[in-house]
Design an enzyme around this catalytic site. Structure first.
Site, PDB file in Angstrom:
ATOM      1  N   TYR A   1       0.986  -1.154  -0.280  1.00 41.11           N
ATOM      2  CA  TYR A   1      -0.019  -0.055   0.101  1.00 41.11           C
ATOM      3  C   TYR A   1       0.928   1.317   0.101  1.00 41.11           C
ATOM      4  CZ  TYR A   1      -3.846  -3.113   1.530  1.00 41.11           C
ATOM      5  OH  TYR A   1      -4.700  -4.247   1.558  1.00 41.11           O
TER       6      TYR A   1
ATOM      7  N   HIS B   1      -0.467 -12.117   0.780  1.00 41.06           N
ATOM      8  CA  HIS B   1      -1.408 -11.114   0.122  1.00 41.06           C
ATOM      9  C   HIS B   1      -2.133 -11.614  -0.966  1.00 41.06           C
ATOM     10  CE1 HIS B   1      -1.806  -6.620  -0.223  1.00 41.06           C
ATOM     11  NE2 HIS B   1      -3.099  -7.045  -0.521  1.00 41.06           N
TER      12      HIS B   1
ATOM     13  N   SER C   1     -12.823  -4.808   1.985  1.00 44.33           N
ATOM     14  CA  SER C   1     -13.920  -4.115   1.314  1.00 44.33           C
ATOM     15  C   SER C   1     -15.305  -4.472   1.760  1.00 44.33           C
ATOM     16  CB  SER C   1     -13.870  -4.125  -0.170  1.00 44.33           C
ATOM     17  OG  SER C   1     -14.561  -3.314  -0.920  1.00 44.33           O
ATOM     18  N   PRO C   2     -15.337  -4.542   3.246  1.00 45.25           N
ATOM     19  CA  PRO C   2     -16.695  -4.680   3.908  1.00 45.25           C
ATOM     20  C   PRO C   2     -17.821  -3.811   3.383  1.00 45.25           C
ATOM     21  CG  PRO C   2     -15.429  -4.014   5.565  1.00 45.25           C
ATOM     22  CD  PRO C   2     -14.663  -3.827   4.589  1.00 45.25           C
ATOM     23  N   LEU C   3     -17.452  -2.613   3.016  1.00 47.16           N
ATOM     24  CA  LEU C   3     -18.496  -1.554   2.619  1.00 47.16           C
ATOM     25  C   LEU C   3     -18.595  -1.290   1.272  1.00 47.16           C
ATOM     26  CD1 LEU C   3     -18.025   0.992   5.622  1.00 47.16           C
ATOM     27  CD2 LEU C   3     -19.728  -0.557   5.415  1.00 47.16           C
ATOM     28  N   GLY C   4     -18.182  -2.390   0.510  1.00 47.72           N
ATOM     29  CA  GLY C   4     -18.253  -2.393  -1.022  1.00 47.72           C
ATOM     30  C   GLY C   4     -17.626  -1.225  -1.534  1.00 47.72           C
TER      31      GLY C   4
ATOM     32  N   GLY D   1     -16.826   1.503  -0.244  1.00 47.22           N
ATOM     33  CA  GLY D   1     -17.299   2.714   0.174  1.00 47.22           C
ATOM     34  C   GLY D   1     -18.713   2.874  -0.319  1.00 47.22           C
ATOM     35  N   PHE D   2     -19.209   1.893  -1.395  1.00 56.73           N
ATOM     36  CA  PHE D   2     -20.320   2.207  -1.680  1.00 56.73           C
ATOM     37  C   PHE D   2     -21.608   1.986  -0.839  1.00 56.73           C
ATOM     38  CE2 PHE D   2     -24.103  -0.011  -3.613  1.00 56.73           C
ATOM     39  CZ  PHE D   2     -24.614   0.890  -4.421  1.00 56.73           C
TER      40      PHE D   2
END
Length: 331
Positions: A56, A136, A214-217, A219-220
């Site tokens: 990152y 990873h 990415s549990p919130l898609g 950010g979506f």
């Protein structure tokens, strides 16, 4: 809801903190001052399970940010990092086609490089031990048993406490575990990216925790993404092109009513829903805003009653996102 959970033998908060968003080139521009503020806010609010990677940002930038944040409070924080995408000097690049937002990844997880990856991360983080060390991404040219065997040597030497793997198939998880106990498996999972049920079944069988990235898609699922800034990698994913985003926002707006009924935000609904899927699930949402970080962490205390969970699942069963997600299952 319990506010702590167990990943293998590692006790962590129910909601972790994903630091990826704090490096430029991920979710648009950001400076180190804002990143430092976000990390301090996360730790202060109880987000003490911090997830990073040597890939990152450039030259270990994200790990260095985390290292600054934990200085003087290392005993309060569980640090997870990853290796294999930031190639060692002289390492041959092994290409993996994954499509969509990333198109292809260049990896190298040859055993001879694993110790060097770890020692570089330890320097970046300013610590003498990594609490949870992940592969990873599986290297298509290296048997996962060989990589995990080298990782296990780091545990024996005290450089690493627990091992994890990311973005693996159920078979790869089973093969990795046969070499050394695996505390956690990371996989993309959210209300708009279902988990592989076979992967979840193997994780349950082996006692491996599941860490949704990415549990919130991406950010979506916050309901606030209407357009993307320049330099945001999500712009490469079809679900985030202008038309797909418009259609997806309209269809997923049905979640707003359910969140309001529960007296929580859409982000909290999405995270609490994940927590209710299995007691060994620990999502790692990322945010740059202290208020949003606190909001996400508070989802660890949200209890959704069975009736509401059934209604959420009924809504999700009738939703099909337009456009592909961040990663294609190309393994």
């Amino acid at each position: 809801m319990t506010t702590t959970r167990r990943l293998g033998g590692l006790d962590v908060p129910a909601i972790g903190y994903g630091a990826m968003v704090l490096s430029p080139g991920m979710y648009g521009p950001i400076d180190d001052a804002r990143a430092d503020t976000a990390l301090t806010a996360a730790i202060d609010a109880g987000g003490t399970f911090i997830d990073t990677s040597d890939a990152y940002g450039e030259r270990g930038h994200n790990e260095q940010l985390v290292g600054r944040a934990i200085r003087g409070r290392r005993d309060q924080v569980t640090v997870a990092t990853k290796f294999g995408l930031a190639l060692a000097d002289g390492a041959e690049a092994h290409a993996v086609r994954v499509g969509y937002a990333f198109e292809e990844l260049l990896v190298n997880a040859e055993p001879r490089y694993v110790r060097g990856y770890a020692e570089n991360s330890l320097r970046n983080l300013g610590t003498d031990v990594i609490d949870l060390y992940y592969l990873h991404f599986p290297d298509p040219q290296v048997a996962i048993e060989e990589t995990v065997g080298a990782m296990g040597e780091l545990v024996a030497e005290g450089k690493v406490r627990f091992l994890g793997v990311c973005n693996v198939t159920p078979e790869q998880l089973r093969r990795a575990y046969a070499v050394h106990p695996i505390a956690a498996v990371q996989t993309e999972w959210s209300m708009w990216r279902p988990v592989d049920p076979d992967l979840l079944a193997v994780a349950r069988e082996l006692g491996v925790g599941v860490v949704p990235w990415s549990p919130l898609g991406a950010g979506f699922l916050t309901g606030t993404v209407r357009a993307l800034e320049d330099g945001d990698f999500r712009a490469n994913a079809p679900r985030f092109d202008a038309e797909s985003l418009r259609v997806n926002n309209a269809s997923y707006g049905a979640l707003e009513t359910l969140a309001a009924e529960a007296g929580i935000t859409r982000s909290q609904l999405a995270l609490a829903w994940l927590l209710h899927q299995d007691p060994a699930v620990v999502p790692i949402p990322g945010s740059r805003t202290p208020a949003h970080i606190a909001e996400n962490l508070a989802a660890g205390e949200v209890a959704l009653d069975p009736d509401l969970l059934e209604r959420i699942d009924a809504v999700l069963a009738n939703l099909t996102p337009v456009g592909a997600t961040l990663l294609q299952d190309a393994r």
